[in-house]
Design a protein around this motif. Structure first.
Motif, PDB file in Angstrom:
ATOM      1  N   CYS A  88     -30.515 101.308 -14.300  1.00 25.09           N
ATOM      2  CA  CYS A  88     -30.316 101.253 -15.762  1.00 25.09           C
ATOM      3  C   CYS A  88     -28.930 101.696 -16.183  1.00 25.09           C
ATOM      4  O   CYS A  88     -28.657 101.791 -17.401  1.00 25.09           O
ATOM      5  CB  CYS A  88     -31.377 102.103 -16.452  1.00 25.09           C
ATOM      6  N   ASN A  89     -28.082 102.028 -15.181  1.00 20.52           N
ATOM      7  CA  ASN A  89     -26.684 102.397 -15.461  1.00 20.52           C
ATOM      8  C   ASN A  89     -26.626 103.603 -16.399  1.00 20.52           C
ATOM      9  O   ASN A  89     -25.971 103.586 -17.444  1.00 20.52           O
ATOM     10  CB  ASN A  89     -25.938 101.194 -16.071  1.00 20.52           C
ATOM     11  N   ALA A  90     -27.356 104.661 -16.000  1.00 19.41           N
ATOM     12  CA  ALA A  90     -27.450 105.860 -16.825  1.00 19.41           C
ATOM     13  C   ALA A  90     -26.601 107.005 -16.305  1.00 19.41           C
ATOM     14  O   ALA A  90     -26.749 108.147 -16.765  1.00 19.41           O
ATOM     15  CB  ALA A  90     -28.910 106.317 -16.909  1.00 19.41           C
ATOM     16  N   GLN A  91     -25.707 106.765 -15.301  1.00 18.88           N
ATOM     17  CA  GLN A  91     -24.863 107.850 -14.809  1.00 18.88           C
ATOM     18  C   GLN A  91     -23.718 108.096 -15.774  1.00 18.88           C
ATOM     19  O   GLN A  91     -23.188 107.187 -16.380  1.00 18.88           O
ATOM     20  CB  GLN A  91     -24.275 107.511 -13.428  1.00 18.88           C
ATOM     21  N   ASN A  92     -23.399 109.347 -15.879  1.00 18.81           N
ATOM     22  CA  ASN A  92     -22.222 109.792 -16.652  1.00 18.81           C
ATOM     23  C   ASN A  92     -22.246 109.277 -18.097  1.00 18.81           C
ATOM     24  O   ASN A  92     -21.243 108.792 -18.627  1.00 18.81           O
ATOM     25  CB  ASN A  92     -20.929 109.330 -15.955  1.00 18.81           C
ATOM     26  N   MET A  93     -23.413 109.376 -18.757  1.00 19.83           N
ATOM     27  CA  MET A  93     -23.505 108.996 -20.182  1.00 19.83           C
ATOM     28  C   MET A  93     -22.959 110.120 -21.049  1.00 19.83           C
ATOM     29  O   MET A  93     -23.234 111.310 -20.794  1.00 19.83           O
ATOM     30  CB  MET A  93     -24.953 108.700 -20.565  1.00 19.83           C
ATOM     31  N   PRO A  94     -22.178 109.821 -22.081  1.00 16.45           N
ATOM     32  CA  PRO A  94     -21.632 110.895 -22.935  1.00 16.45           C
ATOM     33  C   PRO A  94     -22.723 111.707 -23.640  1.00 16.45           C
ATOM     34  O   PRO A  94     -22.507 112.881 -23.947  1.00 16.45           O
ATOM     35  CB  PRO A  94     -20.778 110.127 -23.957  1.00 16.45           C
ATOM     36  N   ILE A  95     -23.879 111.078 -23.844  1.00 17.59           N
ATOM     37  CA  ILE A  95     -24.919 111.777 -24.590  1.00 17.59           C
ATOM     38  C   ILE A  95     -25.538 112.922 -23.784  1.00 17.59           C
ATOM     39  O   ILE A  95     -26.208 113.803 -24.337  1.00 17.59           O
ATOM     40  CB  ILE A  95     -26.007 110.767 -25.019  1.00 17.59           C
TER      41      ILE A  95
END
Length: 775
Positions: A88-95
């Motif tokens: 899901c491409n959830a690495q290193n999200m600013p949130i």
């Protein structure tokens, strides 16, 4: 090198699990016992997944199909956390950096989240105990997302997805993955308050059932077993609440790679596997089968159902087409809902308007009844006033006649008073007294008429005060215009009613045609599909709309009738006011006439008073002149008597010188005796009661005899004028019944030389003792 990386990753995962349980409680229970029992095949799988994770970008681009096959076979437990984040491409999200700050804030959904925490995986050891670490981290993630996405806030089914993520990774990473799922995997549209995406999924899934399992679809329709009754939780929780957790986790692996397509496939595969059982059950039996039988069918493992799922034909283009159809249907439904809402709003406003009009109508009816009662009272009062007016008018006419008679009498008196003032003075006084009495009576009647007039004026003022609230006067043209307007409104209402009835008949015909079209399908299937239900609902809505419009037109017709009746009543009140004003004008006219007659009466009274004063002055002047004339006549008679005596003495002296004195003395004695006798007779007549007098002055006596007995003698200016000859030297023209002194007395004893100088006393021939004495 890949193996070393795999071991390093495993150590990191173990440290992450232990650290998350120690610090944030978001990792799964340690699986060290499972890793010690890995087989050789699992070791090869681990090596392969280690290489895939290590070379993720290259594998994702060049070997996507192989990656999908690997995911369908299942992701190893220790790799799920990192692979789900990579998928899901959830690495290193600013949130992720905002997560700690979000936990410090307060969410409006906290009470709902606390209430549903205990219902999420109640049998799992990580979430079983109240206020445990698992429930706490689940609350934190749900609270943080409700603050990030306030439109969605919190939905109950989302807690199961977050709970599964927390079984695999720490809470910060689970929060980031959940945010990605909501944004990129259509879950956000599913969990919105409107749940529009869930309706689309139900529509697409039902279309797939109708295509692949038509008999089962017909059975569902016959039993009114809607798709949302068993499949809504499949899409909302990705089978987490329906299947065993290992099976649901394997399906979630594929969901992370392929999206909601796996839900459609697995759902249809489940129906195909249970087709024979479901088609023999009723609605309650099918519900029990979905809740109790199907979950136990998958206890052996997910491979069978996944293999059956990928044998289902899934056409992405057709799903897009169904999405467009559903969007079109929902758009029409939204338009119809907007129109229905608008119609309901208008209906509500119309009902309020009708209530207001009914209240106004009731108020107008009360006012009309009150106006009719007031009009009846005013009519009665007007009748009484008219009767009193007629009485006063009659009385005024009588007074006018009496005044006219009095005026005529006064004029007659004025005409006759001058020649008769001296003769009939006493009659004038009686007439004046009679006129004064009549004047007093006239004044009394005038006072009574003024009292009656004042009462009538008070009543008229009272009627004017009552009529002030009535509407203004109008004319006949306005009444005709209002009548024409009311007839036009009535015609328009009747035309609209006919149109509405025609529209209702058209809708009924359309409905019958629709029933005729769907009769063939009902013979094969007693229940309609979702589209037919929507059409039926649309037709029902249109029928209700037509009925509402018909009721609206009838209400407007009733409003027009009420307005027409109100205008008619207003016109009647205006006409009543006009009649009252006409009566008021009549009363004012009569009042003015009465004032004029009163002024004339006062003027006549003033003239009559002046005439009475003049009459009294003239009577007094006449009396004074008569008294002066009587006094002058007495003086003249005395002077005449003295002169005659002197003359007679002179004559006697001369006769004595020529005749015998004795004979003369005898004659004188005889005459003196006769005179004494006459004096006695006169005294006797004077003392009688019938002797007339005038103001205590007795002028003459007369002998009674014949028809002139007892007639009084009235002194006047004419008598004094006729008796003026006495002063001229003769009394011969005085009149009968009086003593006459004739200067020419015939005497047989005289010489005849003095014919005009002898004094003769004689009585008139009418007197019984007619004698004459000469000296």
């Amino acid at each position: 090198m890949s193996l070393s990386w795999l071991l390093e990753t495993d150590n990191k995962v173990q440290r992450s699990v232990n650290g998350s349980r120690r610090n944030s409680g978001s990792s799964l229970v340690s699986s060290s016992s499972a890793s010690s029992n890995l087989s050789h095949l699992e070791e090869d799988t681990w090596i392969l997944w280690g290489r895939i994770v290590n070379e993720w970008e290259e594998v994702r681009k060049k070997q996507d199909k192989q990656l999908r096959d690997m995911v369908r076979k299942g992701i190893p437990h220790h790799f799920r956390a990192i692979v789900w984040q990579l998928l899901c491409n959830a690495q290193n999200m600013p949130i992720k950096d905002q997560y700690s700050e979000l936990l410090k804030m307060t969410s409006p959904c906290e009470k709902l989240i606390r209430r549903d925490i205990a219902r999420t995986y109640p049998e799992h050891e990580f979430f079983r105990e109240k206020d445990s670490l698992g429930q706490e981290v689940l609350f934190n993630v749900m609270k943080a997302y409700s603050l990030v996405d306030r439109e969605v806030g919190y939905c109950q089914g989302s807690a199961f997805i977050v709970g599964l993520l927390l079984m695999q990774m720490p809470e910060e990473e689970a929060f980031c993955v959940f945010v990605k799922l909501m944004q990129d995997y259509r879950l956000r549209e599913l969990f919105k308050p409107t749940m529009a995406e869930l309706g689309l999924c139900m529509y697409q899934f039902e279309s797939m059932i109708q295509e692949h399992l038509p008999e089962l679809h017909i059975h569902f329709q016959a039993q009114s077993f809607h798709t949302s009754m068993y499949a809504s939780s499949w899409f909302l929780t990705i089978f987490l609440t329906n299947f065993p957790l290992p099976v649901a986790t394997r399906i979630f692996d594929i969901f992370m790679c392929e999206g909601l397509e796996i839900v459609f496939r697995v759902g249809l595969a489940i129906l195909q596997m249970n087709h024979a059982e479901l088609i023999q059950l009723d609605m309650e039996g099918m519900l029990q089968h979905f809740q109790r039988v199907i979950p136990h069918q998958l206890d052996s493992g997910p491979d069978k159902v996944i293999q059956a799922a990928y044998q289902v034909k899934y056409n992405a283009k057709k799903m897009k087409k169904l999405e467009k159809e559903y969007t079109t249907i929902k758009t029409k439904e939204m338009e119809e809902q907007v129109e229905i809402k608008r119609l309901r709003t208008e209906n509500r406003l119309l009902k309020q308007r009708i209530d207001t009009l009914e209240k106004e109508s009731a108020s107008l009816a009360d006012r009309l009844i009150q106006g009719q009662v007031t009009r009846a009272q005013e009519a009665e009062e007007n009748y009484l006033v008219k009767r009193e007016l007629s009485t006063v008018k009659q009385h005024t006419e009588e007074l006018s006649v009496q005044l006219e008679q009095a005026s005529n009498a006064i004029l007659h008196l004025q005409q006759t008073q001058q020649p008769r003032a001296k003769v009939h003075a006493r009659y004038s006084e009686d007439s004046v007294l009679q006129l004064e009495r009549e004047l007093v009576q006239a004044r009394l009647k005038e006072a009574e008429s003024q009292c009656a007039l004042k009462e009538m004026q008070d009543k008229i003022l009272d009627m004017e005060r009552r009529n002030t609230s009535l509407p203004d006067d109008t004319n006949v043209a306005r009444l005709q215009e209002e009548l024409i307007g009311s007839k036009l409104r009535e015609t328009e209402a009747l035309t609209g009613l006919k149109e509405l009835r025609q529209q209702v008949r058209d809708l009924e015909d359309h409905w019958q045609r629709h029933l005729a079209r769907t009769t063939g399908r009902w013979k094969d299937a007693p229940r309609k599909n979702a589209l037919s239900e929507l059409q039926d609902e649309l037709m029902s809505v249109r029928l209700r709309e037509a009925e509402a419009q018909a009721e609206l037109r009838e209400t407007r017709q009733r409003m027009m009738e009420l307005e027409t009746q109100s205008q008619i009543h207003s016109n009647q009140l205006r006409r009543a006011e006009q009649e009252g004003r006409a009566l008021q004008d009549r009363v004012q006219t009569l009042t003015t006439q009465n004032k004029d007659l009163t002024g004339q009466l006062q003027e006549i009274k003033r003239k009559q008073a002046e005439i009475q004063c003049k009459s009294k002055e003239e009577v007094m002047a006449v009396r004074l002149r008569e008294a002066d004339n009587i006094a002058a006549m007495a003086e003249l008679q005395q002077h005449i008597s003295e002169l005659e005596i002197q003359k007679e003495e002179g004559k006697v002296q001369g006769q004595l010188n020529h005749t015998d004195s004795r004979q003369y003395i005898r004659d004188l004695k005889d005459q003196i005796a006769e005179l004494k006798h006459e004096v006695c007779c006169l005294k006797a007549q004077r003392s009688s009661p019938g002797q007339p007098s005038y103001d205590g002055i007795h002028i003459v006596n007369h002998y009674t005899g014949g028809s002139g007995v007892g007639e009084p003698y009235h002194s006047s200016d004419e008598d004094s004028a006729k008796g003026g000859v006495l002063a001229g030297g003769g009394l011969g023209g005085v009149g009968p019944g009086r003593i006459r002194l004739h200067p020419n007395l015939d005497d047989t004893d005289s010489d005849g030389e003095d014919d005009g100088e002898t004094l003769r006393l004689s009585l008139p021939s009418s007197a019984p003792p007619h004698k004459s004495t000469a000296v």
